[in-house]
Design an enzyme around this catalytic site. Structure first.
Site, mmCIF file in Angstrom:
data_model
loop_
_atom_site.group_PDB
_atom_site.id
_atom_site.type_symbol
_atom_site.label_atom_id
_atom_site.label_comp_id
_atom_site.label_asym_id
_atom_site.label_seq_id
_atom_site.Cartn_x
_atom_site.Cartn_y
_atom_site.Cartn_z
ATOM 1 N N SER A 1 -7.106 -5.081 4.654
ATOM 2 C CA SER A 1 -8.068 -4.692 3.627
ATOM 3 C C SER A 1 -9.048 -5.838 3.444
ATOM 4 O O SER A 1 -8.729 -6.996 3.733
ATOM 5 C CB SER A 1 -7.339 -4.417 2.302
ATOM 6 O OG SER A 1 -8.257 -4.279 1.228
ATOM 7 N N TYR B 1 -1.465 -6.378 -4.678
ATOM 8 C CA TYR B 1 -1.954 -5.740 -3.457
ATOM 9 C C TYR B 1 -2.764 -6.743 -2.627
ATOM 10 O O TYR B 1 -2.587 -6.832 -1.405
ATOM 11 C CB TYR B 1 -2.801 -4.522 -3.818
ATOM 12 C CG TYR B 1 -3.234 -3.710 -2.626
ATOM 13 C CD1 TYR B 1 -2.344 -2.851 -1.997
ATOM 14 C CD2 TYR B 1 -4.538 -3.796 -2.135
ATOM 15 C CE1 TYR B 1 -2.741 -2.094 -0.891
ATOM 16 C CE2 TYR B 1 -4.937 -3.045 -1.036
ATOM 17 C CZ TYR B 1 -4.033 -2.201 -0.425
ATOM 18 O OH TYR B 1 -4.431 -1.459 0.663
#
Length: 269
Positions: free
Chosen positions: A131, A144
């Site tokens: 990501s 995350y």
């Protein structure tokens, strides 16, 4: 030419499903995985049950692909989930362990199960879905972001170790992607009133941006690009926004990037 065999984790929906379909269209024999395994209806790839948090489940799924095909040429580590926007202190240690067990240790389990076979083949590709939060942390997404930073570091080290054995490792770095990912978000398990308003505001802002975001097919195309490249890169951004964020992180002054993040999320300065 021998048909190449791909194993894609977390392929029941979103990025994983789009990736499995794109690889199948490109000529790969694809085995997707999910905790539930086979779904009803026709699809262009086979599904196997797999829980990436279980050593036994990982071993069984890899053994089944090898039993059926005798080799694995491409591993796409996609399985993962996140915590809904929340302050870092609103998640317990147990919740932190849970997200790391899937998003990071799941990749380690899959890699350890597949690499010995790729070593014997002297060839293979491992593609980890990371990501932009792996290089540009987001407020109220600390856990995350931390898992995706871990994926970045692990992947870079692993690529150095394996390239002399004919195996290459790449990380795909999407930004916001419009998928059912938010359906798998878990709520913080230690919420505090202190953060209630800002947590709600950030959650609303993220949902607004996701509504206009690229679909998972953008990531699937990037995975295919990395899979077939003669000289694969370590990192691939997926989509225009991800590419712009990578350039900003690399070249823009830190203060400007910091201010831009807070402005976009409408946080007080």
């Amino acid at each position: 030419m021998q048909t190449k065999i791909a194993l894609v984790t977390g392929a029941s929906s979103g990025i994983g499903e789009a990736t499995a379909k794109r690889l199948a269209k490109a000529g790969y024999k694809v085995y997707g995985t999910s905790r539930r395994g086979q779904r009803a209806g026709q699809q262009s790839f086979d599904m196997l049950p797999l829980d990436v948090t279980s050593d036994a489940s990982v071993a069984a799924a890899v053994a089944e692909v090898l039993r059926l095909q005798g080799r694995i040429d491409l591993l796409v580590n996609n399985a993962g989930f996140g915590v809904a926007p929340a302050a870092a202190e609103e998640s317990s240690i147990d919740q932190a362990r849970t997200i790391f067990d899937t998003n990071f240790f799941g990749i380690i389990r899959m890699t350890r199960a597949v690499v010995p076979h790729m070593r014997r083949q002297r060839s293979g590709r491992i593609i980890n879905i990371g990501s932009v939060l792996g290089f540009l942390p987001m407020p109220y997404m600390a856990l995350y972001s931390a898992t995706k930073h871990a994926v970045e570091g692990y992947s870079e080290s692993l690529d150095h170790e394996l390239r002399t054995l004919g195996i290459r490792v790449s990380v795909i770095e999407p930004a916001y992607i419009k998928t059912p990912f938010d359906a798998n978000l878990i709520a913080p398990d230690a919420p505090l009133d202190e953060y209630r308003e800002v947590r709600s505001a950030v959650d609303k802002r993220v949902k607004e941006v996701v509504e206009g975001a690229d679909g998972p097919e953008v990531v699937a195309e990037t995975v295919l690009q990395a899979a077939v490249a003669a000289r694969p890169k370590l990192r691939y951004t997926a989509g225009g926004l991800a590419a712009r964020l990578r350039l900003l992180r690399r070249f823009a002054p830190a203060g400007l990037v910091d201010a831009g993040i807070r402005k976009d999320l409408r946080l007080a300065t």
